[in-house]
Design a protein around this motif. Structure first.
Motif, mmCIF file in Angstrom:
data_model
loop_
_atom_site.group_PDB
_atom_site.id
_atom_site.type_symbol
_atom_site.label_atom_id
_atom_site.label_comp_id
_atom_site.label_asym_id
_atom_site.label_seq_id
_atom_site.Cartn_x
_atom_site.Cartn_y
_atom_site.Cartn_z
ATOM 1 N N VAL A 145 34.184 28.474 25.940
ATOM 2 C CA VAL A 145 34.818 28.781 27.230
ATOM 3 C C VAL A 145 35.929 27.763 27.460
ATOM 4 O O VAL A 145 35.672 26.620 27.843
ATOM 5 N N LYS A 146 37.151 28.183 27.189
ATOM 6 C CA LYS A 146 38.287 27.262 27.314
ATOM 7 C C LYS A 146 38.574 26.979 28.791
ATOM 8 O O LYS A 146 38.671 27.907 29.597
ATOM 9 N N PRO A 147 38.724 25.716 29.141
ATOM 10 C CA PRO A 147 38.948 25.378 30.553
ATOM 11 C C PRO A 147 40.265 25.943 31.076
ATOM 12 O O PRO A 147 41.268 25.996 30.368
ATOM 13 N N ILE A 148 40.229 26.383 32.328
ATOM 14 C CA ILE A 148 41.416 26.785 33.066
ATOM 15 C C ILE A 148 41.574 25.781 34.200
ATOM 16 O O ILE A 148 40.611 25.482 34.911
ATOM 17 N N HIS A 149 42.765 25.254 34.372
ATOM 18 C CA HIS A 149 43.009 24.208 35.363
ATOM 19 C C HIS A 149 42.497 24.631 36.747
ATOM 20 O O HIS A 149 42.876 25.682 37.272
ATOM 21 N N ASN A 150 41.614 23.822 37.306
ATOM 22 C CA ASN A 150 41.051 24.002 38.649
ATOM 23 C C ASN A 150 40.191 25.249 38.820
ATOM 24 O O ASN A 150 39.800 25.585 39.943
ATOM 25 N N ALA A 151 39.890 25.959 37.741
ATOM 26 C CA ALA A 151 38.989 27.113 37.845
ATOM 27 C C ALA A 151 37.544 26.630 37.914
ATOM 28 O O ALA A 151 37.223 25.496 37.544
ATOM 29 N N ILE A 152 36.665 27.504 38.386
ATOM 30 C CA ILE A 152 35.227 27.242 38.399
ATOM 31 C C ILE A 152 34.555 28.320 37.555
ATOM 32 O O ILE A 152 34.837 29.504 37.707
ATOM 33 N N VAL A 153 33.687 27.879 36.649
ATOM 34 C CA VAL A 153 32.924 28.814 35.821
ATOM 35 C C VAL A 153 31.663 29.205 36.590
ATOM 36 O O VAL A 153 30.988 28.349 37.163
ATOM 37 N N VAL A 154 31.350 30.490 36.607
ATOM 38 C CA VAL A 154 30.169 31.002 37.307
ATOM 39 C C VAL A 154 29.263 31.696 36.301
ATOM 40 O O VAL A 154 29.751 32.440 35.446
ATOM 41 N N ASN A 155 27.968 31.454 36.390
ATOM 42 C CA ASN A 155 27.052 32.205 35.535
ATOM 43 C C ASN A 155 25.828 32.688 36.297
ATOM 44 O O ASN A 155 25.377 32.067 37.258
ATOM 45 N N VAL A 156 25.333 33.838 35.868
ATOM 46 C CA VAL A 156 24.148 34.472 36.435
ATOM 47 C C VAL A 156 22.915 33.668 36.016
ATOM 48 O O VAL A 156 22.785 33.269 34.863
ATOM 49 N N GLY A 157 21.996 33.428 36.964
ATOM 50 C CA GLY A 157 20.771 32.698 36.668
ATOM 51 C C GLY A 157 19.584 33.633 36.458
ATOM 52 O O GLY A 157 19.659 34.842 36.724
ATOM 53 N N ASP A 158 18.475 33.079 35.996
ATOM 54 C CA ASP A 158 17.268 33.867 35.733
ATOM 55 C C ASP A 158 16.786 34.613 36.972
ATOM 56 O O ASP A 158 16.300 35.748 36.879
ATOM 57 N N VAL A 159 16.886 33.981 38.148
ATOM 58 C CA VAL A 159 16.402 34.617 39.375
ATOM 59 C C VAL A 159 17.192 35.886 39.660
ATOM 60 O O VAL A 159 16.616 36.927 40.042
ATOM 61 N N MET A 160 18.507 35.829 39.468
ATOM 62 C CA MET A 160 19.331 37.020 39.677
ATOM 63 C C MET A 160 18.953 38.116 38.687
ATOM 64 O O MET A 160 18.921 39.300 39.039
#
Length: 364
Positions: free
Chosen positions: A262-277
């Motif tokens: 996952v290449k960084p994008i300036h000031n972006a935030i990475v979001v991922n789905v968790g087990d609970v979801m």
């Protein structure tokens, strides 16, 4: 659903291990056997240019999503179904807030070891300075030092783990915590709509939430092909927001049986789905295995912010996610029991979810 009086995190504990940062500081070429991963777990493609392209990982415009833009909502649906990961831009978190949060993390890990040890994990508390998921004296260790803090709600914070000797440390966490919570809640509200409910449907299901932050320091390693910053795992939460180092990549996600950087994008935030979801949506949206790699020349910092349900939640698929075409795929379990089970064992892909709640079928 009130919060219990604070008595430690009550999530279990992680065994104490030496600081990897100090190990490298004392001998940059040192590589103890416990950090050398099994052949099957090693990051074989140490040259990141050799890893599959991350250009297809979805990028969402958060500002459009929050306005109800149809195209962005559709992209969110596809991102959660097909990837379990996406990056958001235009999220409204001021650059100053991001920079001060990153500076606070850097300042903590720049402290002398004796100063950092004032905040070391203690007793049965998962919070503090050390490592996570260390369940035995024999297991392989991550090439990473960690500061783990529960940040919301305010009344269950344990400030003895907060480095108050660093100017602006508490304020930086306070400001980023507030903004991250707003972003996480808006994403969950949109997922709720995608599941056929109103914006508050998911929130009514999981109730009040806790927020925690894991601040990661990955020292350089003389043999990055033999170690992992964090072993492959999925997150035992609702959703996770990750603030990456803008300059140094390291996060990899598993997509179609390949590890993708996952290449960084300036000031972006990475979001991922968790087990609970994944459980609440009955597998419609899946948590995805991910890991962190290291490099030979530069230390890397990152910040994972987790949204956890309250401990007493009885997890299971929501009624709206189960029908004759999509039978129930998961059983029920109290969240605290699941979290203790997960945190009390080494990271092992999605084995924790599969071993506890996944309903076995003849085809699985």
């Amino acid at each position: 659903m009130g919060y219990e009086e604070y008595k430690g995190s009550d999530w279990g504990k992680s065994l104490p291990v030496p600081s990897v940062q100090e190990l490298v500081r004392n001998d940059p070429h040192s590589l103890p056997e416990r950090y050398i991963q099994l052949h099957t777990d090693r990051p074989l493609d140490t040259d990141m240019a050799m890893a599959p392209s991350s250009s297809d990982i979805p990028i969402l415009d958060f500002a459009l999503l929050a306005k109800g833009d149809h195209d962005e909502t559709r992209k969110l649906d596809l991102a959660c179904k097909e990837w379990g990961f996406f990056q958001i831009i235009n999220h409204g978190v001021a650059e100053e807030v991001l920079l001060k949060m990153k500076a606070a993390i850097a300042a903590f890990f720049e402290l002398p070891l004796e100063e950092k040890n004032k905040y070391v994990q203690a007793g049965n508390d998962f919070q503090g300075y050390g490592q996570g998921y260390v369940a035995s004296e024999e297991q392989k260790l991550d090439w990473c030092d960690v500061l783990f803090l529960i940040t919301l709600p305010h009344e269950i914070r344990n400030l003895k783990y907060w480095a108050d000797t660093i100017p602006g440390f508490k304020d930086a966490i306070e400001r980023y915590s507030k903004e991250a919570q707003k972003v996480a809640e808006e994403i969950c509200a949109n997922i709720s709509l995608l599941m056929g409910m109103d914006k508050d449907g998911l929130q009514r299901s999981y109730g009040k939430t806790k927020q925690a932050m894991r601040m990661n320091y990955y020292p350089p390693c003389s043999r990055p092909d033999l170690v992992l910053g964090i072993n492959h795992h999925s997150d035992p939460d609702i959703i996770t927001l990750l603030l990456q180092d803008d300059e140094i990549p390291g996060l990899q996600i598993k997509h179609k049986e390949e590890w993708i950087l996952v290449k960084p994008i300036h000031n972006a935030i990475v979001v991922n789905v968790g087990d609970v979801m994944e459980i609440l949506s009955n597998g419609m949206y899946k948590s995805i295995e991910h890991r962190a790699t290291t490099n030979e020349s530069k230390a890397r910092l990152s910040l994972a912010t987790f949204m956890f349900p309250y401990d007493e939640l009885e997890m299971g698929p929501m009624e709206c996610a189960v029908d004759e075409h999509r039978p129930r795929m998961y059983g029920n379990m109290k969240y605290l029991d699941y979290l203790r089970y997960t945190l009390g064992r080494k990271m092992e892909g999605k084995a924790h979810l599969d071993n506890t709640l996944k309903i076995k079928t003849s085809s699985s």
